[in-house]
Design an enzyme around this catalytic site. Structure first.
Site, mmCIF file in Angstrom:
data_model
loop_
_atom_site.group_PDB
_atom_site.id
_atom_site.type_symbol
_atom_site.label_atom_id
_atom_site.label_comp_id
_atom_site.label_asym_id
_atom_site.label_seq_id
_atom_site.Cartn_x
_atom_site.Cartn_y
_atom_site.Cartn_z
ATOM 1 N N GLU A 184 0.830 -1.198 0.000
ATOM 2 C CA GLU A 184 0.000 0.000 0.000
ATOM 3 C C GLU A 184 0.875 1.263 0.000
ATOM 4 O OE1 GLU A 184 -3.282 1.657 -0.762
ATOM 5 O OE2 GLU A 184 -3.123 -0.528 -0.637
ATOM 6 N N SER B 213 19.639 -8.470 -7.737
ATOM 7 C CA SER B 213 18.550 -8.743 -8.678
ATOM 8 C C SER B 213 18.842 -9.849 -9.691
ATOM 9 C CB SER B 213 18.167 -7.472 -9.422
ATOM 10 O OG SER B 213 17.962 -6.415 -8.528
ATOM 11 N N HIS C 291 4.232 -10.320 -9.606
ATOM 12 C CA HIS C 291 5.681 -10.458 -9.513
ATOM 13 C C HIS C 291 6.255 -9.349 -8.633
ATOM 14 C CE1 HIS C 291 9.912 -10.775 -10.475
ATOM 15 N NE2 HIS C 291 9.899 -9.535 -10.908
ATOM 16 N N SER C 292 5.823 -8.124 -8.895
ATOM 17 C CA SER C 292 6.264 -6.978 -8.103
ATOM 18 C C SER C 292 5.217 -5.905 -8.276
ATOM 19 C CB SER C 292 7.618 -6.465 -8.601
ATOM 20 O OG SER C 292 7.442 -5.806 -9.850
#
Lengths: 485, 372
Positions: free
Chosen positions: A162, A248, A377-378
């Site tokens: 959020e 990453s 996923h993100s």
């Protein structure tokens, strides 16, 4: 599941193809979540005596006890998968790795087994222990902490997600659907075990005592972030918690895990390395490098694959044609097991056993945990663009790992609605406070751009820092004001 | 790469080393002893230096590294029996197969493994059999090793990692046994790139790289493994990183190079001297972070700069040196900076003599620059 199935036959048909072993459709015929008795009994054997390394292929045996640099006999007994009665056992070829028998039959090894590798679980969908299943006793204290951390992880995801949507942090990745994998695997480890994560394992850090404030500080990239604000949110790392910093690139941690484990091995440490990765990762070259090196070096690494079905938008059918990840272990000479990743007790049991094997036998072990990436996923991804919302909803509700574990904890009389609401309100308060504090904490000072590239900044970096500082003086409005000089 | 093919190519590589040509003569007389080294030798009496070739000097450095630090490891393809260039001879016998060992044929695995080993406080000395085969490990070097310290806020580092790789032309190595990939790595903050020119340099620099608290890529001029012979002190000594060395003093033009190319440049300097041109020759030694000051000081004196390397000219490290020196010495320069480098082609087998930055190409460029 029936409810979900009745909603749309078309989608159901589609998913039969798409989802592969998720076993949504045709439950009875799926060996995934309803293993036959034979499978259960073999799993019990693994639980009871993990000396048998061969999982469900109970009647063959492989012994990988040879030490590095001594003879490496691959298989001391013949695997029925590869020979038949008529093969002449006396006719054979002595070849590095062991004797190879001859056969007169022109026969290729099948590209797949007769059955899919079954999936070990302890609790059924209702959180009841399956009859005949043996599992390590989990104390009330441990179970309650596991449940509490699963809830905390879930709530952290909601609040941070959020916060990203409100523009307060730049990016976030949720763990939703993989709470049991995160927490139960962490619970099965010792704090001395070194973790090389991918990026969807914040629960391991949470379990080890990384605070909600620590998480928030990293996501906001403030000066309290131990990564000094240099990486995107969720790239956590903490040397204090033996948790290597997330990077990453996919799969790079796997060969590194072998190097870390080799060091533990040389130091004769009572600890192992745990490397997490996803299903997509298994397509990378570094996956091959990592598993092959681990097998050859006999390095104590537990490879934990979170097979959640999706690599961003690519489903596993477009990722590989093997029966998931678990079967790849054998090709590398690595013991492996498939586990229901939505069953916290099964995950705990399997990882604990894998860890024991890795340390006591000084070998790598591969654990494939089946789950579903309920989350996008993100925050940069909208997964409804490429997968049916019904499918997500099914895994979120019917197969929810947190609810399943809660049922078991409650049934033991260890948890109540009152405790649930107290926990949730306490965690919510902590989270909101953590975000407020993190947001108010200033960014790391500008000098941190130039430190840690090397152990000491070389002249070119000193010169660039000087030039940058002069530029900031000339054009202060070009730069963020919340970074101190 | 198909493993059987590459294995055979690599064996071919081993032959290359044995029969390497003699066109490239390296004068050992110009390999002056560094000041540090002289001081060290004066301070305590040491055994007499021995004449060693370059691979034996590397071998000696590895023996010292393993002997002086029980947490040092040497690993890579075929290092167990001594390596295809014999650099790891005798190590496994002396230090055991748990500290000196073969790895599977997988460069990304070697470097990844090395990063993990180094991250635990070990000295991980990895060998990539040929620099031409370092590319599968590019991600591990660039995205992992180079950023390991920075991305963790200095909580973790892999500073104990040293990656050794033979580089450069060898007479008949073709595309895949000849490349000079140093420039790729010079674009990566967080690693160091070091290239020695001679046996004595190789031993001292390699020991510094192994003990440096940062990951280092150490390229070894394979043409010189056997050809270059000079007296190398027996004892444990280190030569400083990020310090260039003026190996020949002069007043008319500054020449900058590294590794095997220096011997060619030196011959050009000698020939230029016959024409009355006094050349200053600088061995950069460490390419990043590089010693701009020494080069700048020299160019301020001579007013002219020539850079020479085997790698293709476009985007080579010579371009970086040229730009930096023009920034600093623009008004002092009396001619454009000259680059004599490899052609912008893949390394061509039978055309190698045409591809290479030869002595006469350099000599002509020296004359053109001085007479500009």
């Amino acid at each position: 599941m029936a409810v979900w199935f009745s909603r749309s036959r078309t989608i159901g048909y589609c998913l039969r193809k798409k989802l592969g072993f998720f076993g949504l459709v045709g439950h009875e015929s799926s060996c995934c979540f309803s293993p036959s008795f034979r499978h259960i009994s073999s799993i019990r054997q693994i639980g009871g005596s993990y000396g048998n390394p061969n999982g469900f292929l109970n009647d063959s045996a492989i012994h990988f006890r040879s030490w590095r640099f001594e003879s490496s006999t691959a298989e001391t007994q013949l695997d029925p998968q590869y020979f038949q009665e008529e093969d002449d056992l006396n006719q054979g070829l002595d070849f590095p790795g062991g004797r190879v028998t001859f056969t007169s039959e022109l026969r290729f090894i099948s590209e797949s087994g007769d059955k899919r590798v079954p999936c070990y679980r302890v609790l059924d969908d209702n959180g009841d222990p399956i009859t005949h299943t043996s599992f390590a006793q989990v104390s009330k204290e441990l179970a309650v902490k596991m449940y509490g951390d699963m809830v905390t992880l879930q709530m952290m995801d909601v609040v941070f997600y959020e916060a990203q949507r409100q523009g307060r942090i730049s990016f976030y990745m949720s763990t939703t659907g993989e709470e049991a994998i995160n927490i139960a695997s962490a619970a099965a480890l010792s704090s001395d075990d070194l973790v090389l994560p991918q990026y969807r394992e914040p629960g391991v850090l949470l379990w080890r005592g990384f605070t909600l404030q620590d998480f928030a500080d990293q996501c906001f990239g403030n000066k309290a972030d131990c990564g000094k604000g240099r990486q995107m949110p969720v790239h956590y790392g903490s040397s204090k918690h033996n948790f290597f910093t997330v990077s990453s690139p996919i799969a790079t941690q796997l060969p590194q895990a072998v190097g870390v484990a080799y060091s533990l091995k040389m130091d004769k440490k009572d600890a192992c390395v745990v490397a997490y990765f996803g299903d997509g990762c298994s397509s990378e070259g570094d996956f091959h490098a990592g598993l092959n090196f681990a097998a050859v070096m006999e390095a104590p690494v537990v490879f934990i694959c979170r097979n959640n079905g999706w690599a961003i938008s690519t489903p596993i059918e477009e990722q590989f044609r093997s029966d998931g990840i678990v079967v790849k272990g054998r090709a590398y000479g690595i013991r492996s097991i498939r586990v229901d990743g939505n069953d916290a007790l099964a995950v705990y049991n399997a990882i604990r056993t894998a860890r024991e094997m890795a340390i006591s036998e000084q070998i790598p072990v591969l654990v494939e945990l089946l789950a579903y990436r309920v989350a996008h996923h993100s925050t940069s991804d909208d997964s409804s663009k490429y997968r049916p919302v019904d499918e997500i909803e099914y895994w979120k509700s019917s197969r929810n790992p947190v609810n399943r574990f809660r049922k078991w904890v409650e049934r033991n009389g260890w948890w109540s609605d009152k405790e649930e609401s107290e926990l949730r309100s306490s965690v919510k308060k902590q989270l909101l406070k953590a975000i407020q504090v993190a947001e108010k904490t200033e960014k790391p000072p500008i000098a941190e751009i130039f430190t840690d590239v090397y152990d000491h900044p070389p002249p070119n970096l000193k010169e660039q820092e000087k030039v940058l500082r002069e530029d900031i003086k000339r054009h202060p409005k070009d730069y963020p004001s919340d970074v101190s000089l | 790469m198909a493993s059987s093919m590459s294995v055979s190519r690599r064996r071919f590589g081993r032959l290359l080393a044995r029969i390497s040509g003699s066109r490239r003569q390296f004068s050992s007389t110009t390999s002056s002893i560094s000041i540090d080294d002289q001081q060290q030798q004066q301070a305590q009496p040491q055994p007499q230096p021995r004449s060693l070739n370059l691979y034996s000097a590397i071998n000696q450095a590895l023996h010292i590294a393993l002997d002086s630090d029980p947490r040092a490891y040497v690993f890579g393809e075929d290092v167990g029996f001594g390596g295809v260039f014999r650099c790891t001879t005798g190590l496994a016998d002396r230090f055991g197969k748990s500290r000196v060992f073969n790895t599977p044929l997988c460069e990304q695995g070697i470097v990844g493994f090395g990063i993990g080993l180094a991250a635990m406080g070990n000295r991980a000395i990895a060998e990539i059999q040929f620099a031409d085969y370092i590319y599968p490990a590019f991600d591990q070097i660039v995205n992992e090793a180079a950023k390991f310290r920075y991305r963790s806020g200095n909580q973790f580092n892999c500073g104990g990692l040293t990656i050794r790789a033979p580089y450069g032309a060898v007479g008949h190595g073709g595309h895949y046994h000849s490349q000079s990939p140093e420039a790729f790595f010079c674009h990566v903050p967080g690693i160091k790139v070091v290239i020695p020119r001679s046996p004595r340099q190789a031993k001292g620099l390699l020991l510094s790289c192994i003990r440096d608290p940062n990951p280092v890529v150490f390229f070894e001029p394979k043409w010189l493994y056997r050809l270059s012979v000079e007296e190398v002190p027996e004892h444990d000594y280190m030569l400083p990183l990020s310090e260039a060395e003026v190996i020949r003093e002069g007043n008319d033009i500054t020449l900058v190079g590294w590794g095997a190319q220096l011997s060619i440049m030196e011959q050009a300097c000698i020939d230029a001297e016959k024409d009355g041109i006094s050349c200053e020759l600088i061995d950069l030694r460490t390419l990043i972070p590089w010693d701009k000051e020494t080069v700048e000081a020299s160019v301020r004196k001579t007013g002219r700069l020539l850079i020479s390397h085997e790698a293709p000219v476009t985007g080579g490290f010579g371009a970086e040196i040229s730009a930096s020196i023009v920034e600093r010495c623009f008004l002092r320069l009396e001619a454009p900076v000259s680059r004599v480098c490899g052609l912008d082609t893949p390394f061509p087998l039978v055309f190698e003599p045409f591809y290479m930055p030869t002595k006469n190409k350099i000599l002509d460029a020296i004359k053109a620059t001085v007479n500009y």
